[in-house]
Design an enzyme around this catalytic site. Structure first.
Site, PDB file in Angstrom:
ATOM      1  N   LYS A  50     -10.764  -4.469  18.779  1.00 24.84           N
ATOM      2  CA  LYS A  50      -9.347  -4.752  19.027  1.00 24.84           C
ATOM      3  C   LYS A  50      -8.928  -4.401  20.455  1.00 24.84           C
ATOM      4  O   LYS A  50      -7.738  -4.402  20.764  1.00 24.84           O
ATOM      5  CB  LYS A  50      -8.496  -4.011  17.985  1.00 24.84           C
ATOM      6  CG  LYS A  50      -8.900  -4.371  16.546  1.00 24.84           C
ATOM      7  CD  LYS A  50      -7.942  -3.855  15.500  1.00 24.84           C
ATOM      8  CE  LYS A  50      -8.518  -4.059  14.097  1.00 24.84           C
ATOM      9  NZ  LYS A  50      -7.523  -4.129  13.049  1.00 24.84           N
ATOM     10  N   LYS A  86     -13.524  -0.482  15.374  1.00 29.14           N
ATOM     11  CA  LYS A  86     -12.172  -1.075  15.460  1.00 29.14           C
ATOM     12  C   LYS A  86     -11.641  -0.975  16.881  1.00 29.14           C
ATOM     13  O   LYS A  86     -10.990  -1.900  17.366  1.00 29.14           O
ATOM     14  CB  LYS A  86     -11.218  -0.365  14.488  1.00 29.14           C
ATOM     15  CG  LYS A  86     -11.412  -0.832  13.055  1.00 29.14           C
ATOM     16  CD  LYS A  86     -10.521  -0.109  12.069  1.00 29.14           C
ATOM     17  CE  LYS A  86     -10.897  -0.521  10.653  1.00 29.14           C
ATOM     18  NZ  LYS A  86     -10.324   0.302   9.622  1.00 29.14           N
ATOM     19  N   ASN A 102       0.852  -1.200   0.000  1.00 32.70           N
ATOM     20  CA  ASN A 102       0.000   0.000   0.000  1.00 32.70           C
ATOM     21  C   ASN A 102       0.882   1.242   0.000  1.00 32.70           C
ATOM     22  O   ASN A 102       2.107   1.150  -0.037  1.00 32.70           O
ATOM     23  CB  ASN A 102      -0.941  -0.020   1.215  1.00 32.70           C
ATOM     24  CG  ASN A 102      -0.156  -0.078   2.502  1.00 32.70           C
ATOM     25  OD1 ASN A 102       0.533   0.864   2.861  1.00 32.70           O
ATOM     26  ND2 ASN A 102      -0.225  -1.221   3.194  1.00 32.70           N
ATOM     27  N   PHE A 150      -4.543   2.963  14.733  1.00 33.24           N
ATOM     28  CA  PHE A 150      -4.927   3.972  13.749  1.00 33.24           C
ATOM     29  C   PHE A 150      -6.004   3.343  12.873  1.00 33.24           C
ATOM     30  O   PHE A 150      -6.044   2.123  12.710  1.00 33.24           O
ATOM     31  CB  PHE A 150      -3.721   4.369  12.884  1.00 33.24           C
ATOM     32  CG  PHE A 150      -2.988   5.579  13.397  1.00 33.24           C
ATOM     33  CD1 PHE A 150      -2.259   5.511  14.569  1.00 33.24           C
ATOM     34  CD2 PHE A 150      -3.029   6.784  12.700  1.00 33.24           C
ATOM     35  CE1 PHE A 150      -1.578   6.620  15.049  1.00 33.24           C
ATOM     36  CE2 PHE A 150      -2.352   7.905  13.168  1.00 33.24           C
ATOM     37  CZ  PHE A 150      -1.629   7.830  14.348  1.00 33.24           C
ATOM     38  N   LYS A 206       9.794 -16.363 -10.842  1.00 33.08           N
ATOM     39  CA  LYS A 206       8.986 -15.285 -11.424  1.00 33.08           C
ATOM     40  C   LYS A 206       7.832 -15.840 -12.250  1.00 33.08           C
ATOM     41  O   LYS A 206       8.039 -16.737 -13.085  1.00 33.08           O
ATOM     42  CB  LYS A 206       9.893 -14.408 -12.297  1.00 33.08           C
ATOM     43  CG  LYS A 206       9.216 -13.171 -12.789  1.00 33.08           C
ATOM     44  CD  LYS A 206      10.142 -12.334 -13.650  1.00 33.08           C
ATOM     45  CE  LYS A 206       9.322 -11.283 -14.362  1.00 33.08           C
ATOM     46  NZ  LYS A 206      10.052 -10.642 -15.437  1.00 33.08           N
ATOM     47  N   ASP A 256      -4.231  -6.800   5.022  1.00 33.77           N
ATOM     48  CA  ASP A 256      -5.183  -7.734   5.658  1.00 33.77           C
ATOM     49  C   ASP A 256      -5.103  -9.115   5.019  1.00 33.77           C
ATOM     50  O   ASP A 256      -5.387 -10.120   5.659  1.00 33.77           O
ATOM     51  CB  ASP A 256      -6.614  -7.195   5.507  1.00 33.77           C
ATOM     52  CG  ASP A 256      -6.833  -5.979   6.401  1.00 33.77           C
ATOM     53  OD1 ASP A 256      -6.382  -6.024   7.558  1.00 33.77           O
ATOM     54  OD2 ASP A 256      -7.419  -4.977   5.920  1.00 33.77           O
TER      55      ASP A 256
END
Ligand code: PMT
Length: 400
Positions: free
Chosen positions: A343, A339, A209, A325, A288, A278
């Site tokens: 958590k 969340k 990301n 976060f 490859k 995730d």
């Protein structure tokens, strides 16, 4: 960090080739809002002219106690008003004078009168630096409570390779800021995660990301400056390693989980800023993956990664403060609160992402903090360093 805003800083420049780096240091100090008074030795002026420092500091440069100033006790006035003093570069000669209380020029005389914190940045040829007399003099200054910044290694002006280079100006600036920061995290172990994770598809491709690590690194830096013992578990980023922070580099979510879990029990405050994948490719290939002309669409089967924060939330004991976060594009509050609950967090920083000035990659951020007791706190758009400091203020307040 506002530590340098309106602070009086003395910048002593002595005669070494690295004197040019003091110009950049001055620029950084001014940019941070400090009032800088430069004091130069005679030999420093052989390397860089006084005018450069005068123009950039917007103050006269002190170099001669008897001819330069409008007041005969200018040096005492500067010493009394100083919040911090830096000597960069510091030559062996000036270090020797300071260690033995010799006051025979404007800089050594002024430094005899300071009571503020002092940062000494030695810079010289390796053999000179390692000379027993220089080391002994540095020891004296350190035992007297002054901070000595170790020089860097590399190619020196004398063409030798070794220790003796003046560290980069941003590094010296960082240590001045640390010297002036209140130590309200002293004795606390802080565990921070930052950056992205990368999940391999084959030896050359991965799924990841846009996290740059800037937010997490800013938190690690701020916590270290406030006296915390900081460990940073970082995914791959291209940022400078924060000074004084133990850094552990990982690639995948599994690796991050192993490192975070191994250090969790010792941590007092845990701040999980990392953007963790995730899911990961179920069957990463050893070689490859080749393009096949007859295959237009390609599916990758993914499998779930462990939820590190959830695992930490389960392990959490009394006295530990766990922060997550939440990067959200919509339903910010609802998703963040969910969340926090799932958590078992004490606080969640809900991060509006999707715009160029907040969230991933940006230098600025806008977050809303939600707490277990139902309260919340808005941090408007500002630099990530400032966001980090305010976030830590809030953690400390809630822990008390
Ligand atoms: O790195 P920058 O470019 O500065 O960008 C900063 C940031 C946008 C990445 C950061 O501010 C941020 O929002 N980080 C959290 C990103 C995220 O993954 O959010 P999430 O909503 O998917 O995850 C919620 C929390 O669970 C996070 O604390 C995350 O670290 C944690 N998590 C998520 C998945 C997983 N498998 N394990 C986890 O521990």
């Amino acid at each position: 960090m506002m530590e340098l805003q309106n602070k009086n800083i003395l910048l002593g420049v002595t005669g070494g080739i690295a004197a040019y780096k003091a110009v950049e240091l001055l620029r950084l100090l001014k940019k941070a809002g400090a009032n800088v008074n430069v004091i130069m030795t005679d030999s420093a002026q052989k390397f860089v002219g006084k005018t450069t420092f005068e123009v950039l500091s917007e103050n006269p440069v002190l170099s001669d106690l008897f001819f330069d100033t409008e007041s005969s006790v200018k040096h005492i006035d500067l010493a009394t008003r100083a919040h911090a003093a830096i000597i960069a570069p510091a030559t062996a000669n000036t270090i020797a004078k300071l260690a033995h209380g010799i006051a025979d020029d404007a800089l050594s005389t002024t430094l005899l009168a300071v009571t503020c914190p002092v940062l000494v940045c030695p810079s010289m040829n390796t053999d000179m630096y390692q000379n027993i007399r220089v080391q002994r003099n540095l020891d004296i200054l350190e035992k007297d409570g002054w901070v000595i910044l170790d020089p860097d290694s590399g190619v020196l002006a004398c063409k030798t390779i070794g220790t003796g280079r003046l560290p980069d100006p941003w590094f010296i600036f960082d240590r001045v800021e640390a010297m002036l920061t209140k130590k309200d995290l002293r004795g606390k172990n802080i565990l921070v995660s930052a950056g992205p994770t990368v999940e391999p598809l084959d030896p050359v491709r991965f799924i990841s990301n846009h996290s740059s690590g800037k937010m997490g690194y800013a938190i690690a830096r701020a916590a270290e400056k406030r006296g915390g013992l900081v460990t940073l578990v970082s995914g791959p980023v291209s940022l400078n390693e924060p000074v004084g922070v133990e850094c552990i580099y990982v690639q995948t979510c599994e690796e991050m989980a192993t490192q975070m879990l191994a250090r969790f029990d010792q941590a007092d405050i845990i701040i999980k800023v990392a953007a963790v994948a995730d899911y990961k490719p179920m069957d990463p290939k050893a070689s490859k993956i080749k393009k096949k002309e007859n295959i237009k669409d390609l599916s990758i089967l993914m499998t779930q990664n462990p939820d590190i924060l959830k695992l930490l939330g389960k392990k959490k004991t009394k006295g530990q403060f766990l922060v997550g976060f939440a990067a959200e594009t919509d339903d910010l509050e609802k998703n963040a609160l969910l969340k926090m609950e799932k958590k078992n967090l004490d606080m969640i920083a809900a991060n509006i992402v999707g715009s160029s000035d907040s969230g991933f990659k940006a230098d600025t951020n806008k977050v809303k903090l939600f707490f277990r007791d139902g309260s919340s706190f808005d941090i408007p758009l500002m630099g990530k360093d400032k966001v980090a400091d305010i976030l830590i203020d809030q953690v400390i307040e809630k822990m008390e």
